[in-house]
Design a protein around this motif. Structure first.
Motif, PDB file in Angstrom:
ATOM      1  N   ASP A  49       0.849  -1.028  -0.024  1.00 23.84           N
ATOM      2  CA  ASP A  49      -0.032  -0.103   0.061  1.00 23.84           C
ATOM      3  C   ASP A  49       0.960   1.250   0.083  1.00 23.84           C
ATOM      4  O   ASP A  49       1.876   1.266   0.514  1.00 23.84           O
ATOM      5  N   PHE A  50       0.225   2.364  -0.543  1.00 23.53           N
ATOM      6  CA  PHE A  50       1.040   3.470  -1.020  1.00 23.53           C
ATOM      7  C   PHE A  50       0.416   4.772  -0.702  1.00 23.53           C
ATOM      8  O   PHE A  50      -1.168   4.756  -1.146  1.00 23.53           O
ATOM      9  N   ILE A  51       0.690   5.821  -0.081  1.00 20.56           N
ATOM     10  CA  ILE A  51       0.067   7.115  -0.079  1.00 20.56           C
ATOM     11  C   ILE A  51       0.707   7.760  -1.594  1.00 20.56           C
ATOM     12  O   ILE A  51       1.723   7.750  -1.924  1.00 20.56           O
ATOM     13  N   LEU A  52      -0.366   8.171  -2.423  1.00 22.70           N
ATOM     14  CA  LEU A  52      -0.282   8.840  -3.626  1.00 22.70           C
ATOM     15  C   LEU A  52      -0.479  10.300  -3.590  1.00 22.70           C
ATOM     16  O   LEU A  52      -1.686  10.694  -2.953  1.00 22.70           O
ATOM     17  N   VAL A  53       0.208  11.323  -4.100  1.00 23.22           N
ATOM     18  CA  VAL A  53       0.194  12.576  -4.110  1.00 23.22           C
ATOM     19  C   VAL A  53       0.105  13.144  -5.419  1.00 23.22           C
ATOM     20  O   VAL A  53       1.105  13.059  -6.106  1.00 23.22           O
ATOM     21  N   ASP A  54      -0.880  13.877  -5.906  1.00 28.77           N
ATOM     22  CA  ASP A  54      -0.884  14.631  -7.191  1.00 28.77           C
ATOM     23  C   ASP A  54      -0.009  15.892  -6.913  1.00 28.77           C
ATOM     24  O   ASP A  54      -0.107  17.089  -6.485  1.00 28.77           O
ATOM     25  N   ASP A  55       1.215  15.919  -7.302  1.00 27.30           N
ATOM     26  CA  ASP A  55       2.246  16.881  -7.120  1.00 27.30           C
ATOM     27  C   ASP A  55       2.545  17.532  -8.601  1.00 27.30           C
ATOM     28  O   ASP A  55       3.813  17.850  -8.508  1.00 27.30           O
ATOM     29  N   ARG A  56       1.634  17.634  -9.252  1.00 27.53           N
ATOM     30  CA  ARG A  56       1.825  18.371 -10.722  1.00 27.53           C
ATOM     31  C   ARG A  56       2.385  19.657 -10.338  1.00 27.53           C
ATOM     32  O   ARG A  56       3.109  20.335 -11.321  1.00 27.53           O
ATOM     33  N   SER A  57       1.924  20.336  -9.299  1.00 27.06           N
ATOM     34  CA  SER A  57       2.446  21.729  -8.997  1.00 27.06           C
ATOM     35  C   SER A  57       3.681  21.875  -8.487  1.00 27.06           C
ATOM     36  O   SER A  57       4.139  22.959  -8.065  1.00 27.06           O
ATOM     37  N   LYS A  58       4.222  20.561  -7.764  1.00 24.62           N
ATOM     38  CA  LYS A  58       5.524  20.453  -7.263  1.00 24.62           C
ATOM     39  C   LYS A  58       5.740  21.394  -5.958  1.00 24.62           C
ATOM     40  O   LYS A  58       6.774  22.069  -5.890  1.00 24.62           O
ATOM     41  N   THR A  59       4.948  21.149  -5.173  1.00 33.21           N
ATOM     42  CA  THR A  59       4.803  21.998  -4.106  1.00 33.21           C
ATOM     43  C   THR A  59       4.723  20.965  -2.696  1.00 33.21           C
ATOM     44  O   THR A  59       5.072  21.602  -1.464  1.00 33.21           O
ATOM     45  N   PHE A  60       4.935  19.665  -3.131  1.00 34.30           N
ATOM     46  CA  PHE A  60       5.212  18.798  -1.813  1.00 34.30           C
ATOM     47  C   PHE A  60       6.738  18.992  -1.437  1.00 34.30           C
ATOM     48  O   PHE A  60       7.577  19.060  -1.989  1.00 34.30           O
ATOM     49  N   PRO A  61       6.618  18.844  -0.025  1.00 37.80           N
ATOM     50  CA  PRO A  61       7.960  19.111   0.677  1.00 37.80           C
ATOM     51  C   PRO A  61       8.861  17.846   0.583  1.00 37.80           C
ATOM     52  O   PRO A  61       9.024  17.149   1.667  1.00 37.80           O
ATOM     53  N   ALA A  62       9.146  17.390  -0.678  1.00 37.87           N
ATOM     54  CA  ALA A  62       9.845  16.176  -0.762  1.00 37.87           C
ATOM     55  C   ALA A  62      11.361  15.893  -0.228  1.00 37.87           C
ATOM     56  O   ALA A  62      11.632  14.730   0.096  1.00 37.87           O
ATOM     57  N   ALA A  63      11.678  17.014   0.492  1.00 36.83           N
ATOM     58  CA  ALA A  63      13.106  16.857   1.195  1.00 36.83           C
ATOM     59  C   ALA A  63      13.013  16.733   2.505  1.00 36.83           C
ATOM     60  O   ALA A  63      13.984  16.520   3.255  1.00 36.83           O
ATOM     61  N   ASP A  64      11.669  16.613   2.994  1.00 36.38           N
ATOM     62  CA  ASP A  64      11.325  16.382   4.369  1.00 36.38           C
ATOM     63  C   ASP A  64      11.190  15.001   4.874  1.00 36.38           C
ATOM     64  O   ASP A  64      10.174  14.504   4.980  1.00 36.38           O
ATOM     65  N   GLN A  65      12.317  14.405   4.895  1.00 34.92           N
ATOM     66  CA  GLN A  65      12.254  13.015   5.259  1.00 34.92           C
ATOM     67  C   GLN A  65      11.526  12.643   6.842  1.00 34.92           C
ATOM     68  O   GLN A  65      10.617  11.608   6.487  1.00 34.92           O
ATOM     69  N   ALA A  66      11.523  13.579   7.653  1.00 36.90           N
ATOM     70  CA  ALA A  66      10.608  12.935   8.876  1.00 36.90           C
ATOM     71  C   ALA A  66       9.232  13.259   8.497  1.00 36.90           C
ATOM     72  O   ALA A  66       8.310  12.322   9.079  1.00 36.90           O
ATOM     73  N   LEU A  67       8.607  14.023   7.532  1.00 38.27           N
ATOM     74  CA  LEU A  67       7.498  14.237   7.364  1.00 38.27           C
ATOM     75  C   LEU A  67       6.925  12.808   6.598  1.00 38.27           C
ATOM     76  O   LEU A  67       5.874  12.354   6.803  1.00 38.27           O
ATOM     77  N   ILE A  68       7.570  12.600   5.657  1.00 39.93           N
ATOM     78  CA  ILE A  68       7.400  11.425   4.741  1.00 39.93           C
ATOM     79  C   ILE A  68       7.159  10.107   5.813  1.00 39.93           C
ATOM     80  O   ILE A  68       6.272   9.366   5.600  1.00 39.93           O
ATOM     81  N   GLU A  69       8.234  10.134   6.515  1.00 41.47           N
ATOM     82  CA  GLU A  69       8.159   8.925   7.456  1.00 41.47           C
ATOM     83  C   GLU A  69       6.991   8.933   8.368  1.00 41.47           C
ATOM     84  O   GLU A  69       6.243   7.952   8.626  1.00 41.47           O
ATOM     85  N   GLN A  70       6.535  10.102   8.678  1.00 39.54           N
ATOM     86  CA  GLN A  70       5.307  10.117   9.537  1.00 39.54           C
ATOM     87  C   GLN A  70       4.241   9.909   9.223  1.00 39.54           C
ATOM     88  O   GLN A  70       3.223   9.151   9.623  1.00 39.54           O
ATOM     89  N   LEU A  71       3.945  10.347   7.559  1.00 35.67           N
ATOM     90  CA  LEU A  71       2.726  10.103   6.933  1.00 35.67           C
ATOM     91  C   LEU A  71       2.515   8.414   6.673  1.00 35.67           C
ATOM     92  O   LEU A  71       1.481   8.098   6.667  1.00 35.67           O
ATOM     93  N   CYS A  72       3.907   7.768   6.634  1.00 33.75           N
ATOM     94  CA  CYS A  72       3.650   6.399   6.378  1.00 33.75           C
ATOM     95  C   CYS A  72       3.479   5.831   7.713  1.00 33.75           C
ATOM     96  O   CYS A  72       3.163   4.423   7.557  1.00 33.75           O
ATOM     97  N   HIS A  73       3.603   6.325   8.768  1.00 30.34           N
ATOM     98  CA  HIS A  73       3.541   5.480   9.988  1.00 30.34           C
ATOM     99  C   HIS A  73       2.114   5.116  10.347  1.00 30.34           C
ATOM    100  O   HIS A  73       1.140   5.839  10.033  1.00 30.34           O
ATOM    101  N   ARG A  74       1.988   3.749  10.674  1.00 33.11           N
ATOM    102  CA  ARG A  74       0.908   3.087  10.672  1.00 33.11           C
ATOM    103  C   ARG A  74       0.065   3.458  12.169  1.00 33.11           C
ATOM    104  O   ARG A  74      -1.281   3.070  12.076  1.00 33.11           O
ATOM    105  N   ARG A  75       0.551   3.957  12.847  1.00 28.34           N
ATOM    106  CA  ARG A  75       0.069   4.271  14.379  1.00 28.34           C
ATOM    107  C   ARG A  75      -0.176   6.001  14.321  1.00 28.34           C
ATOM    108  O   ARG A  75      -1.358   6.506  14.697  1.00 28.34           O
ATOM    109  N   PHE A  76       0.791   6.656  13.891  1.00 30.52           N
ATOM    110  CA  PHE A  76       0.838   8.357  13.818  1.00 30.52           C
ATOM    111  C   PHE A  76       0.556   8.868  12.440  1.00 30.52           C
ATOM    112  O   PHE A  76       0.437  10.283  12.614  1.00 30.52           O
ATOM    113  N   GLY A  77       0.245   8.222  11.703  1.00 33.18           N
ATOM    114  CA  GLY A  77       0.065   8.932  10.206  1.00 33.18           C
ATOM    115  C   GLY A  77      -1.092   8.161   9.279  1.00 33.18           C
ATOM    116  O   GLY A  77      -2.070   7.610  10.117  1.00 33.18           O
TER     117      GLY A  77
END
Length: 257
Positions: A12-40
């Motif tokens: 399973d995956f989180i999909l983001v429509d980032d055609r505007s290129k505004t997602f903070p892709a350099a924020d590794q901690a944010l991505i890890e949190q979003l993928c967390h099964r308890r806190f995200g």
């Protein structure tokens, strides 16, 4: 932020429509949190759909630990379904990922994703190793149901022959009718996943080379069934590799980041 959740045979995956290129892709901690099964949201990875002037879209894949990853086959099938749902293409698409160009065909049930050619299957310290867009070890066993995939896989994943990057590890058991049961320990997730697209591709190619299974090889995973078709050239290179199976939207949501 609006997000979309997709799964391909339980991967399973989180999909983001980032055609505007505004997602903070350099924020590794944010991505890890979003993928967390308890806190995200909870996922095996996060995928950005970005624009590309030469292709229908660009796939940018992050592992559940927040680090940008190598190619993900099930993720590739999910982003193709996502792009189709967004109306980016009709039936056939051409996109770019970290390992190069991919094409895919969509029907109501399945995504047929063309994988990168594979030129080498090697013996590394007694283990069969190859790269199908991501590095994989393939180990055939007699009783896969009872195997401790996490403990066995982790030991190989972190072993010296595969450093510094490590490897994914697939354990496989041949069943009847050209079918293989596969369980995978994935690096970046650091656990067993329900399915791994580049992993089952690796298993199918090794099963052809070592056990003479013929294309298409049917794959059984915990999360569902896949097929891998391919052509082998005289020099041993595999080309025209297709990973075939379902990819479905699970839900849509919004989250504050």
């Amino acid at each position: 932020m609006e997000f979309f959740k997709y799964q391909g045979t339980g991967n399973d995956f989180i999909l983001v429509d980032d055609r505007s290129k505004t997602f903070p892709a350099a924020d590794q901690a944010l991505i890890e949190q979003l993928c967390h099964r308890r806190f995200g949201i909870g996922a095996d990875g996060l995928i950005l759909l970005q624009p590309d002037s030469d292709y229908d879209f660009r796939m940018v894949y992050f592992n559940a630990d927040g680090a940008e990853g190598s190619m993900c086959g099930n993720g590739g099938r999910c982003i193709v379904r996502f792009a189709h749902d967004l109306g980016i293409f009709d039936r056939e698409t051409r996109f770019i990922a970290v390992d190069g160009e991919h094409t895919a065909v969509v029907d109501e049930e399945n995504i047929s994703l063309k994988m990168s050619p594979v030129s080498g299957i090697e013996n590394r310290n007694g283990l069969t190793f190859l790269n199908t867009g991501s590095p994989h070890v393939v180990v055939f066993v007699d009783d896969l149901e009872s195997l401790d995939v996490v403990a066995e896989g982790r030991a190989i994943r972190y072993s010296d022959p595969f450093q510094p990057g490590g490897t994914n590890v697939n354990f496989a058991q041949v069943l009847a009718d050209n079918t293989v049961f596969v369980r995978t320990y994935e690096r970046g997730v650091e656990d067993e996943t329900y399915s791994c697209g580049t992993g089952v591709t690796a298993v199918a190619l090794v099963a052809n080379q070592q056990l003479a299974l013929t294309s298409p090889v049917s794959i059984k995973t915990i999360g569902g069934n896949l097929r891998v078709s391919f052509d082998q050239l005289a020099d041993g290179t595999f080309e025209t590799i297709y990973l075939i199976g379902p990819a479905k939207r699970v839900f849509i949501g919004r989250i504050t980041v």
